[in-house]
Design a protein around this motif. Structure first.
Motif, PDB file in Angstrom:
ATOM      1  N   ALA A  30       0.184   0.029 -16.890  1.00 52.42           N
ATOM      2  CA  ALA A  30      -0.096  -1.028 -18.131  1.00 52.42           C
ATOM      3  C   ALA A  30       0.381  -2.450 -17.462  1.00 52.42           C
ATOM      4  CB  ALA A  30       0.240  -0.927 -19.429  1.00 52.42           C
ATOM      5  N   HIS A  31       1.447  -2.299 -16.593  1.00 54.24           N
ATOM      6  CA  HIS A  31       2.222  -3.562 -16.194  1.00 54.24           C
ATOM      7  C   HIS A  31       1.905  -4.016 -14.923  1.00 54.24           C
ATOM      8  CE1 HIS A  31       4.992  -2.787 -19.666  1.00 54.24           C
ATOM      9  NE2 HIS A  31       5.192  -1.651 -19.215  1.00 54.24           N
ATOM     10  N   GLY A  32       1.060  -3.050 -14.238  1.00 53.86           N
ATOM     11  CA  GLY A  32       0.268  -3.509 -12.735  1.00 53.86           C
ATOM     12  C   GLY A  32      -1.155  -3.961 -13.122  1.00 53.86           C
ATOM     13  N   ARG A  33      -1.808  -4.324 -11.949  1.00 54.31           N
ATOM     14  CA  ARG A  33      -3.119  -4.697 -11.711  1.00 54.31           C
ATOM     15  C   ARG A  33      -3.836  -4.020 -10.353  1.00 54.31           C
ATOM     16  NH1 ARG A  33      -3.711 -11.201 -12.337  1.00 54.31           N
ATOM     17  NH2 ARG A  33      -5.575 -10.547 -12.734  1.00 54.31           N
ATOM     18  N   VAL A  34      -5.250  -3.679 -10.924  1.00 52.98           N
ATOM     19  CA  VAL A  34      -5.872  -3.055  -9.832  1.00 52.98           C
ATOM     20  C   VAL A  34      -6.390  -4.449  -8.753  1.00 52.98           C
ATOM     21  CG1 VAL A  34      -8.002  -2.081  -9.413  1.00 52.98           C
ATOM     22  CG2 VAL A  34      -6.892  -1.363 -11.320  1.00 52.98           C
ATOM     23  N   ALA A  35      -6.204  -4.017  -7.496  1.00 57.09           N
ATOM     24  CA  ALA A  35      -6.513  -4.817  -6.450  1.00 57.09           C
ATOM     25  C   ALA A  35      -7.956  -5.462  -6.655  1.00 57.09           C
ATOM     26  CB  ALA A  35      -6.448  -4.443  -5.068  1.00 57.09           C
ATOM     27  N   ALA A  36      -8.101  -6.780  -6.513  1.00 53.39           N
ATOM     28  CA  ALA A  36      -9.291  -7.585  -6.908  1.00 53.39           C
ATOM     29  C   ALA A  36     -10.017  -8.230  -5.718  1.00 53.39           C
ATOM     30  CB  ALA A  36      -9.412  -8.295  -8.063  1.00 53.39           C
ATOM     31  N   TYR A  37      -8.959  -8.518  -4.691  1.00 57.61           N
ATOM     32  CA  TYR A  37      -9.439  -9.436  -3.555  1.00 57.61           C
ATOM     33  C   TYR A  37     -10.449  -8.719  -2.751  1.00 57.61           C
ATOM     34  CZ  TYR A  37      -6.301  -6.775  -0.346  1.00 57.61           C
ATOM     35  OH  TYR A  37      -5.772  -5.726   0.498  1.00 57.61           O
ATOM     36  N   ILE A  38     -10.572  -7.287  -2.708  1.00 57.29           N
ATOM     37  CA  ILE A  38     -11.650  -6.698  -2.172  1.00 57.29           C
ATOM     38  C   ILE A  38     -12.466  -6.228  -3.495  1.00 57.29           C
ATOM     39  CG2 ILE A  38     -12.451  -4.640  -0.933  1.00 57.29           C
ATOM     40  CD1 ILE A  38      -9.730  -4.611   0.563  1.00 57.29           C
ATOM     41  N   PRO A  39     -13.586  -7.168  -3.757  1.00 57.70           N
ATOM     42  CA  PRO A  39     -14.141  -6.634  -5.236  1.00 57.70           C
ATOM     43  C   PRO A  39     -14.394  -5.189  -5.261  1.00 57.70           C
ATOM     44  CG  PRO A  39     -15.467  -8.679  -3.853  1.00 57.70           C
ATOM     45  CD  PRO A  39     -14.146  -8.034  -3.143  1.00 57.70           C
ATOM     46  N   GLU A  40     -14.872  -4.469  -4.576  1.00 57.42           N
ATOM     47  CA  GLU A  40     -15.211  -3.033  -4.565  1.00 57.42           C
ATOM     48  C   GLU A  40     -14.085  -2.218  -5.217  1.00 57.42           C
ATOM     49  OE1 GLU A  40     -18.361  -0.301  -5.289  1.00 57.42           O
ATOM     50  OE2 GLU A  40     -18.278  -2.491  -4.576  1.00 57.42           O
ATOM     51  N   SER A  79     -15.502  -6.123   4.741  1.00 56.38           N
ATOM     52  CA  SER A  79     -16.230  -7.032   5.792  1.00 56.38           C
ATOM     53  C   SER A  79     -16.603  -8.325   5.138  1.00 56.38           C
ATOM     54  CB  SER A  79     -17.072  -5.960   6.287  1.00 56.38           C
ATOM     55  OG  SER A  79     -17.776  -7.135   7.301  1.00 56.38           O
ATOM     56  N   ASP A  80     -17.150  -8.277   3.979  1.00 53.78           N
ATOM     57  CA  ASP A  80     -17.744  -9.404   3.159  1.00 53.78           C
ATOM     58  C   ASP A  80     -16.718 -10.508   2.936  1.00 53.78           C
ATOM     59  OD1 ASP A  80     -20.103  -8.534   3.885  1.00 53.78           O
ATOM     60  OD2 ASP A  80     -20.578  -7.840   1.673  1.00 53.78           O
ATOM     61  N   THR A  81     -15.613  -9.907   2.455  1.00 56.13           N
ATOM     62  CA  THR A  81     -14.455 -10.655   2.150  1.00 56.13           C
ATOM     63  C   THR A  81     -13.132 -10.928   3.047  1.00 56.13           C
ATOM     64  OG1 THR A  81     -13.521  -8.922   1.006  1.00 56.13           O
ATOM     65  CG2 THR A  81     -15.081 -10.338  -0.345  1.00 56.13           C
ATOM     66  N   ALA A  82     -13.570 -10.913   4.320  1.00 64.39           N
ATOM     67  CA  ALA A  82     -12.538 -10.636   5.467  1.00 64.39           C
ATOM     68  C   ALA A  82     -12.188 -11.882   6.087  1.00 64.39           C
ATOM     69  CB  ALA A  82     -12.769  -9.617   6.303  1.00 64.39           C
ATOM     70  N   ASN A  83     -12.229 -13.104   5.503  1.00 62.04           N
ATOM     71  CA  ASN A  83     -11.881 -14.374   6.087  1.00 62.04           C
ATOM     72  C   ASN A  83     -10.724 -14.332   6.811  1.00 62.04           C
ATOM     73  OD1 ASN A  83     -14.447 -15.270   5.554  1.00 62.04           O
ATOM     74  ND2 ASN A  83     -13.744 -16.048   3.670  1.00 62.04           N
ATOM     75  N   LEU A  84      -9.808 -13.994   6.076  1.00 59.70           N
ATOM     76  CA  LEU A  84      -8.252 -13.793   6.461  1.00 59.70           C
ATOM     77  C   LEU A  84      -7.972 -12.887   7.623  1.00 59.70           C
ATOM     78  CD1 LEU A  84      -5.374 -15.013   6.257  1.00 59.70           C
ATOM     79  CD2 LEU A  84      -4.831 -13.563   4.530  1.00 59.70           C
ATOM     80  N   ASN A  85      -8.577 -11.846   7.707  1.00 61.38           N
ATOM     81  CA  ASN A  85      -8.445 -10.866   8.670  1.00 61.38           C
ATOM     82  C   ASN A  85      -9.292 -11.418  10.096  1.00 61.38           C
ATOM     83  OD1 ASN A  85      -6.835  -8.889   7.369  1.00 61.38           O
ATOM     84  ND2 ASN A  85      -8.530  -7.744   6.482  1.00 61.38           N
ATOM     85  N   ASP A 129     -13.964  -7.611  21.886  1.00 60.00           N
ATOM     86  CA  ASP A 129     -14.509  -8.772  21.017  1.00 60.00           C
ATOM     87  C   ASP A 129     -13.974  -8.571  19.739  1.00 60.00           C
ATOM     88  OD1 ASP A 129     -17.103 -10.442  20.320  1.00 60.00           O
ATOM     89  OD2 ASP A 129     -17.101  -8.722  18.772  1.00 60.00           O
ATOM     90  N   VAL A 130     -13.763  -9.623  18.713  1.00 61.73           N
ATOM     91  CA  VAL A 130     -13.093  -9.625  17.570  1.00 61.73           C
ATOM     92  C   VAL A 130     -13.761  -8.987  16.510  1.00 61.73           C
ATOM     93  CG1 VAL A 130     -12.219 -11.311  15.788  1.00 61.73           C
ATOM     94  CG2 VAL A 130     -11.776 -11.954  18.192  1.00 61.73           C
ATOM     95  N   ASP A 131     -15.105  -9.314  16.376  1.00 60.01           N
ATOM     96  CA  ASP A 131     -15.927  -8.657  15.426  1.00 60.01           C
ATOM     97  C   ASP A 131     -15.920  -6.997  15.599  1.00 60.01           C
ATOM     98  OD1 ASP A 131     -16.335 -10.972  13.641  1.00 60.01           O
ATOM     99  OD2 ASP A 131     -18.047 -11.530  15.003  1.00 60.01           O
ATOM    100  N   ASP A 132     -15.872  -6.573  16.772  1.00 63.95           N
ATOM    101  CA  ASP A 132     -16.031  -5.146  17.049  1.00 63.95           C
ATOM    102  C   ASP A 132     -14.541  -4.657  16.695  1.00 63.95           C
ATOM    103  OD1 ASP A 132     -18.428  -5.353  18.146  1.00 63.95           O
ATOM    104  OD2 ASP A 132     -17.887  -5.239  20.204  1.00 63.95           O
ATOM    105  N   VAL A 133     -13.533  -5.162  16.960  1.00 61.51           N
ATOM    106  CA  VAL A 133     -12.356  -4.814  16.697  1.00 61.51           C
ATOM    107  C   VAL A 133     -12.105  -4.624  15.167  1.00 61.51           C
ATOM    108  CG1 VAL A 133      -9.744  -4.987  16.749  1.00 61.51           C
ATOM    109  CG2 VAL A 133     -11.092  -5.347  18.672  1.00 61.51           C
ATOM    110  N   LEU A 134     -12.509  -5.480  14.326  1.00 63.32           N
ATOM    111  CA  LEU A 134     -12.566  -5.651  13.173  1.00 63.32           C
ATOM    112  C   LEU A 134     -13.560  -4.643  12.505  1.00 63.32           C
ATOM    113  CD1 LEU A 134     -12.347  -9.379  12.396  1.00 63.32           C
ATOM    114  CD2 LEU A 134     -10.365  -7.767  11.991  1.00 63.32           C
ATOM    115  N   ASP A 135     -14.561  -4.250  13.033  1.00 66.06           N
ATOM    116  CA  ASP A 135     -15.388  -3.162  12.374  1.00 66.06           C
ATOM    117  C   ASP A 135     -14.550  -2.231  12.422  1.00 66.06           C
ATOM    118  OD1 ASP A 135     -18.161  -2.721  11.598  1.00 66.06           O
ATOM    119  OD2 ASP A 135     -18.038  -1.163  13.031  1.00 66.06           O
TER     120      ASP A 135
END
Length: 315
Positions: free
Chosen positions: A27-37, A169-175, A191-197
Motif C-alpha cells: 500500500a505504500h508503493g506504486r506500480v510502474a506507470a512510465y511503461i504504460p502496459e 518501444s513506444d515510450t523509449a525516448n530516454l533509452n 544500428d541503434v534501433d536494432d540494438v534497442l529492439d
C-alpha cells in the motif's frame, strides 16, 4: 534430521506468515506507470517461489502471477555476452562500478570519461551489452537470448509479452537517447534501433516466480543446474554476475539491500526480484508496487524478514 532439512521445514512453516506480514507494505508503493502496459499489474500482489538442489519447492502468496523480467534479464544477457565475447571485450563496453544514480540516468555518460556505462545492470550498460550478443540480425540475437533463458529456467514455453514490448518501444525516448550517445561515444556496435529492439525484447520476456527461482538456482550453484547436473554457465561468469548483483542489482538501493538482506539479487520495475542463497536455494519474488528506488516494496520487506530470520546474510 540434517541442518538443511531442519531449515527447509522451518521455511515451510513460516513462509506463508512472512508473506502475509509483508503484503500490507504494498500500500505504500506504486506500480510502474512510465511503461504504460506495466501499470495494469495488481499493486497489492505479493508472491514467492523457492527451490532447492533436490527440486523441492515452497510457494506462498501470488506466486503464479506472470510478469515481464525487465531489468532482471540484464544479469543473463551479461552472462551470454561474456560467453560470446569474453571478459576483455565486454568490459571495454561497460565498467564494473555502481553509479549512485537512477537506473535510467545518462548523466555520467557525458561527465565521466571514457564515456562507457558504469556497469551492465543500468539501462545504458545493458544496451551496450545487448549490442555484442552474438547473431547476424536482431531476430537471431533475440532468439539466442530467449533460448538461453528457456534453458536456464528449464521452461521451453518462456516467451515475450508483445504488449509490453510495444509499450516499451513506444515510450523509449530516454533509452533511444542513451543509445545514440553510446553510438557517438564509439561504445555501441551496430544500428541503434536494432540494438534497442534486442534490449526491449529481453526486458519483455514473460516469467513467473518459479522461472526466476530456477534461473537463480543455477547461479546459486555456480553455473550448474543441481537438479539435472548440467553445467550451463562457466563458474567465472557466475562469479562476475553475482558480484554485480550484490553491488548494483537493486539500483541505487543496493548498499542498503546488502546491509539489510545480504544476498545477491536483481530487481525489475515489473516488481520481480531474483535472489538466491548460494549453495542452497534459488528464489523468485513478485510484488508490483515499487518503492522510490524502483524495487518491489513488499518484496524487499519479505526478503529482509527471511534473511534475518534464517541468518542468510553473506556478510
Amino acid at each position: 534430521m540434517s541442518e538443511l532439512e531442519l531449515e527447509f521445514e522451518q521455511l515451510q512453516q513460516n513462509l506463508p506468515g512472512w508473506v502475509r506480514a509483508s503484503q500490507p507494505c504494498s500500500a505504500h508503493g506504486r506500480v510502474a506507470a512510465y511503461i504504460p502496459e506495466l501499470s495494469k499489474a495488481p499493486g497489492e500482489a505479493l508472491g514467492i517461489h523457492l527451490i532447492d538442489a533436490q527440486g523441492r519447492t515452497l510457494t506462498a502468496g501470488d506466486s503464479s502471477l506472470s510478469f515481464t523480467m525487465q531489468s532482471i534479464s540484464k544479469v543473463f544477457t551479461l552472462i551470454l555476452a561474456l560467453i560470446d565475447n569474453g571478459e576483455k571485450k565486454v568490459f571495454s563496453k561497460v565498467g564494473m562500478e555502481p553509479t549512485g544514480d537512477n537506473f535510467n540516468s545518462m548523466l555520467k555518460l557525458e561527465l565521466v570519461r571514457p564515456g562507457i556505462p558504469f556497469n551492465p545492470l543500468i539501462n545504458a550498460g545493458a544496451i551496450a551489452v545487448s549490442s555484442i550478443i552474438g547473431g547476424d540480425s536482431p531476430d537471431e540475437k533475440s532468439s539466442r537470448v530467449l533460448q538461453f533463458f528457456r534453458k536456464l529456467a528449464h521452461n521451453d514455453s518462456l516467451d515475450y509479452d508483445y504488449e509490453v514490448y510495444r509499450s516499451e518501444s513506444d515510450t523509449a525516448n530516454l533509452n533511444r537517447s542513451m543509445g545514440y550517445l553510446l553510438k557517438d561515444n564509439g561504445v555501441l556496435e551496430g544500428d541503434v534501433d536494432d540494438v534497442l529492439d534486442v534490449y526491449f525484447k529481453h526486458c519483455s520476456i514473460n516469467a513467473t516466480c518459479a522461472d526466476l527461482s530456477r534461473m537463480a538456482l543455477v547461479l546459486a550453484f555456480n553455473g550448474t543446474d543441481p537438479i539435472t547436473g548440467e553445467n550451463l554457465i562457466p563458474r567465472r561468469y557466475v562469479q562476475i554476475a553475482k558480484t554485480f548483483m550484490t553491488t548494483c542489482g537493486m539500483y541505487n538501493a543496493s548498499g542498503e539491500f546488502a546491509i539489510q538482506v545480504g544476498l545477491p539479487a536483481k530487481s525489475g520495475v515489473s516488481g520481480g526480484i531474483l535472489s538466491m542463497v548460494p549453495g542452497r536455494y534459488g528464489i523468485g519474488v513478485i510484488g508490483p508496487a515499487l518503492n522510490a528506488k524502483g524495487n518491489s516494496i513488499a518484496g524487499v520487506q519479505l526478503l529482509e524478514t527471511m534473511s534475518q530470520q534464517m541468518d542468510w546474510s553473506l556478510f
